[in-house]
Design a protein around this motif. Structure first.
Motif, PDB file in Angstrom:
ATOM      1  N   THR A 178       8.899  -9.674  21.316  1.00 48.75           N
ATOM      2  CA  THR A 178       9.399 -10.384  19.842  1.00 48.75           C
ATOM      3  C   THR A 178       8.352  -9.913  18.840  1.00 48.75           C
ATOM      4  N   ASN A 179       7.893  -9.795  17.889  1.00 52.86           N
ATOM      5  CA  ASN A 179       6.497  -9.678  17.549  1.00 52.86           C
ATOM      6  C   ASN A 179       6.473 -11.006  16.343  1.00 52.86           C
ATOM      7  N   ALA A 180       5.291 -11.038  15.666  1.00 54.55           N
ATOM      8  CA  ALA A 180       5.574 -11.853  14.406  1.00 54.55           C
ATOM      9  C   ALA A 180       6.374 -11.997  13.571  1.00 54.55           C
ATOM     10  N   PHE A 181       7.014 -10.061  13.368  1.00 50.52           N
ATOM     11  CA  PHE A 181       7.891  -9.932  12.531  1.00 50.52           C
ATOM     12  C   PHE A 181       8.908  -8.909  13.123  1.00 50.52           C
ATOM     13  N   ILE A 182      10.212  -9.717  12.418  1.00 52.01           N
ATOM     14  CA  ILE A 182      11.633  -8.530  13.435  1.00 52.01           C
ATOM     15  C   ILE A 182      12.447  -8.156  11.605  1.00 52.01           C
ATOM     16  N   LYS A 183      11.734  -6.597  12.099  1.00 53.08           N
ATOM     17  CA  LYS A 183      12.356  -5.631  10.598  1.00 53.08           C
ATOM     18  C   LYS A 183      14.095  -5.337  11.187  1.00 53.08           C
ATOM     19  N   THR A 184      14.769  -6.108   9.973  1.00 54.30           N
ATOM     20  CA  THR A 184      15.747  -5.137  10.059  1.00 54.30           C
ATOM     21  C   THR A 184      16.659  -4.071   8.646  1.00 54.30           C
ATOM     22  N   ASP A 185      17.683  -3.457   8.650  1.00 56.11           N
ATOM     23  CA  ASP A 185      18.201  -2.850   7.423  1.00 56.11           C
ATOM     24  C   ASP A 185      19.499  -2.851   7.111  1.00 56.11           C
ATOM     25  N   PRO A 186      19.873  -3.982   6.689  1.00 57.38           N
ATOM     26  CA  PRO A 186      20.900  -5.039   6.287  1.00 57.38           C
ATOM     27  C   PRO A 186      22.217  -4.091   5.034  1.00 57.38           C
ATOM     28  N   ASP A 187      21.541  -2.672   4.473  1.00 56.17           N
ATOM     29  CA  ASP A 187      22.382  -2.056   3.549  1.00 56.17           C
ATOM     30  C   ASP A 187      22.468  -0.474   3.768  1.00 56.17           C
ATOM     31  N   SER A 188      21.776  -0.157   5.588  1.00 54.10           N
ATOM     32  CA  SER A 188      21.904   0.773   5.981  1.00 54.10           C
ATOM     33  C   SER A 188      20.917   2.045   4.899  1.00 54.10           C
ATOM     34  N   LYS A 189      20.558   1.829   4.291  1.00 50.78           N
ATOM     35  CA  LYS A 189      19.886   3.037   3.804  1.00 50.78           C
ATOM     36  C   LYS A 189      18.879   2.990   4.023  1.00 50.78           C
ATOM     37  N   GLY A 190      18.418   3.286   5.003  1.00 46.40           N
ATOM     38  CA  GLY A 190      16.642   2.827   5.949  1.00 46.40           C
ATOM     39  C   GLY A 190      15.952   2.344   4.918  1.00 46.40           C
ATOM     40  N   PHE A 191      14.435   2.374   5.651  1.00 48.68           N
ATOM     41  CA  PHE A 191      13.504   0.999   5.197  1.00 48.68           C
ATOM     42  C   PHE A 191      12.646   1.749   4.024  1.00 48.68           C
ATOM     43  N   TRP A 192      12.481   0.744   3.194  1.00 48.11           N
ATOM     44  CA  TRP A 192      12.124   1.287   2.315  1.00 48.11           C
ATOM     45  C   TRP A 192      10.552   0.655   2.628  1.00 48.11           C
ATOM     46  N   MET A 193      10.267  -0.847   3.391  1.00 49.80           N
ATOM     47  CA  MET A 193       9.000  -0.891   4.143  1.00 49.80           C
ATOM     48  C   MET A 193       8.609   0.083   4.533  1.00 49.80           C
ATOM     49  N   ARG A 194       7.929   1.563   5.084  1.00 51.65           N
ATOM     50  CA  ARG A 194       8.082   1.864   6.414  1.00 51.65           C
ATOM     51  C   ARG A 194       7.398   1.234   7.263  1.00 51.65           C
ATOM     52  N   GLN A 195       6.253   0.604   7.229  1.00 48.29           N
ATOM     53  CA  GLN A 195       5.314   0.077   8.128  1.00 48.29           C
ATOM     54  C   GLN A 195       5.010  -1.051   7.759  1.00 48.29           C
ATOM     55  N   ILE A 196       5.135  -1.952   8.455  1.00 40.09           N
ATOM     56  CA  ILE A 196       4.510  -3.500   8.160  1.00 40.09           C
ATOM     57  C   ILE A 196       3.179  -4.150   8.998  1.00 40.09           C
ATOM     58  N   PHE A 197       1.866  -4.497   8.573  1.00 41.65           N
ATOM     59  CA  PHE A 197       0.502  -4.684   9.674  1.00 41.65           C
ATOM     60  C   PHE A 197       0.323  -6.399   9.766  1.00 41.65           C
ATOM     61  N   TYR A 236       0.457  -0.653   0.434  1.00 43.80           N
ATOM     62  CA  TYR A 236       0.169  -0.166  -0.442  1.00 43.80           C
ATOM     63  C   TYR A 236       0.869   1.304  -0.052  1.00 43.80           C
ATOM     64  N   ASP A 237       0.121   1.893  -0.131  1.00 46.04           N
ATOM     65  CA  ASP A 237       0.984   3.774  -0.728  1.00 46.04           C
ATOM     66  C   ASP A 237       1.053   4.178   1.641  1.00 46.04           C
ATOM     67  N   ALA A 238       1.930   4.427   1.028  1.00 44.50           N
ATOM     68  CA  ALA A 238       2.227   4.876   2.645  1.00 44.50           C
ATOM     69  C   ALA A 238       1.999   6.300   3.007  1.00 44.50           C
ATOM     70  N   ASP A 239       1.243   7.059   1.807  1.00 43.61           N
ATOM     71  CA  ASP A 239       0.738   8.415   2.107  1.00 43.61           C
ATOM     72  C   ASP A 239      -0.352   7.894   1.658  1.00 43.61           C
ATOM     73  N   ASN A 240      -1.369   7.301   1.337  1.00 46.84           N
ATOM     74  CA  ASN A 240      -2.635   6.951   1.416  1.00 46.84           C
ATOM     75  C   ASN A 240      -2.980   6.139   1.408  1.00 46.84           C
ATOM     76  N   ALA A 241      -2.984   5.373   2.836  1.00 51.74           N
ATOM     77  CA  ALA A 241      -3.341   4.260   3.712  1.00 51.74           C
ATOM     78  C   ALA A 241      -4.117   3.041   2.615  1.00 51.74           C
ATOM     79  N   SER A 242      -4.962   4.227   2.118  1.00 48.94           N
ATOM     80  CA  SER A 242      -6.256   2.364   1.592  1.00 48.94           C
ATOM     81  C   SER A 242      -5.976   2.682  -0.288  1.00 48.94           C
ATOM     82  N   ALA A 243      -4.769   3.235  -0.647  1.00 48.10           N
ATOM     83  CA  ALA A 243      -4.659   3.264  -2.388  1.00 48.10           C
ATOM     84  C   ALA A 243      -2.990   2.233  -1.911  1.00 48.10           C
ATOM     85  N   LEU A 244      -3.832   1.130  -3.212  1.00 46.44           N
ATOM     86  CA  LEU A 244      -2.688   0.019  -3.489  1.00 46.44           C
ATOM     87  C   LEU A 244      -1.727   0.329  -4.030  1.00 46.44           C
ATOM     88  N   LYS A 245      -0.097  -0.171  -3.564  1.00 50.23           N
ATOM     89  CA  LYS A 245       0.779   0.472  -4.529  1.00 50.23           C
ATOM     90  C   LYS A 245       1.738  -0.364  -5.225  1.00 50.23           C
TER      91      LYS A 245
END
Length: 185
Positions: free
Chosen positions: A148-167, A39-48
């Motif tokens: 510890t959650n259903a998922f753990i997100k990490t940033d291996p390339d240190s460029k910042g997360f492109w996945m801003r939110q995961i639900f 989904y679009d992080a700026d418009n939560a109801s829009a698929l991206k």
């Protein structure tokens, strides 16, 4: 009379030796994959749609094949707003590397996030022909240790997360006809 009885006996024994074909119907539900919708992080109801997304599992040399008809690296890249990925049935977690814009000549545009999904498994008997299938339950308290959650997100390339939110949309992964995870980017 003996001939008739003999023929009937042979016919009866012949029918009793027939077995049902052990062929698993292709429409029979098997072990489901994890369905992720973007989904679009700026418009939560829009698929991206993701562009040239490559998903590689831990200890997986190439990546998940999304397009069997493509050749070369193109068969490992997904484009669209929904993907399905297989979880490991012999473990309590699966770790995947999600590479956005894989193959871009501008390496600065490529961004990598890694996500570990924690879950429990249950094997269910389907039929003699199909055997068992595994269903999953995403585990918000993996190994019994919060937070510890259903998922753990990490940033291996240190460029910042492109996945801003995961639900997590659905904790129980029993079919592939529903979204289990929503990713906003």
């Amino acid at each position: 009379m003996r001939k008739i009885i003999s023929v009937l006996l042979i016919f009866t024994f012949g029918l009793s030796s027939c077995e049902k074909d052990d062929i698993c119907d292709p429409d029979t539900p098997t072990t489901p994959r994890l369905v992720i919708t973007f989904y679009d992080a700026d418009n939560a109801s829009a698929l991206k749609s993701v562009t040239n997304l490559k998903v590689t599992g831990e200890d997986m040399p190439e990546g998940i094949i999304f397009n069997e008809n493509a050749t070369g690296d193109a068969k490992y890249r997904a484009n669209g707003s929904k993907i399905s990925i297989p979880l490991r049935t012999n473990a309590k977690f699966s770790t995947f590397t999600f590479t956005l814009d894989d193959g871009n000549e501008n390496t600065a545009a490529i961004n990598v996030d890694q996500v570990r999904f924690n879950y429990t498994t249950q094997n269910l008997y389907v039929s003699r022909a199909c055997g068992f299938k595994t269903i999953f339950t995403l585990d918000p308290f993996s190994d019994g240790i919060p937070p510890t959650n259903a998922f753990i997100k990490t940033d291996p390339d240190s460029k910042g997360f492109w996945m801003r939110q995961i639900f997590v949309e659905k904790y129980n992964i029993e079919t592939e006809n529903e979204t289990h995870i929503k990713v906003y980017f």
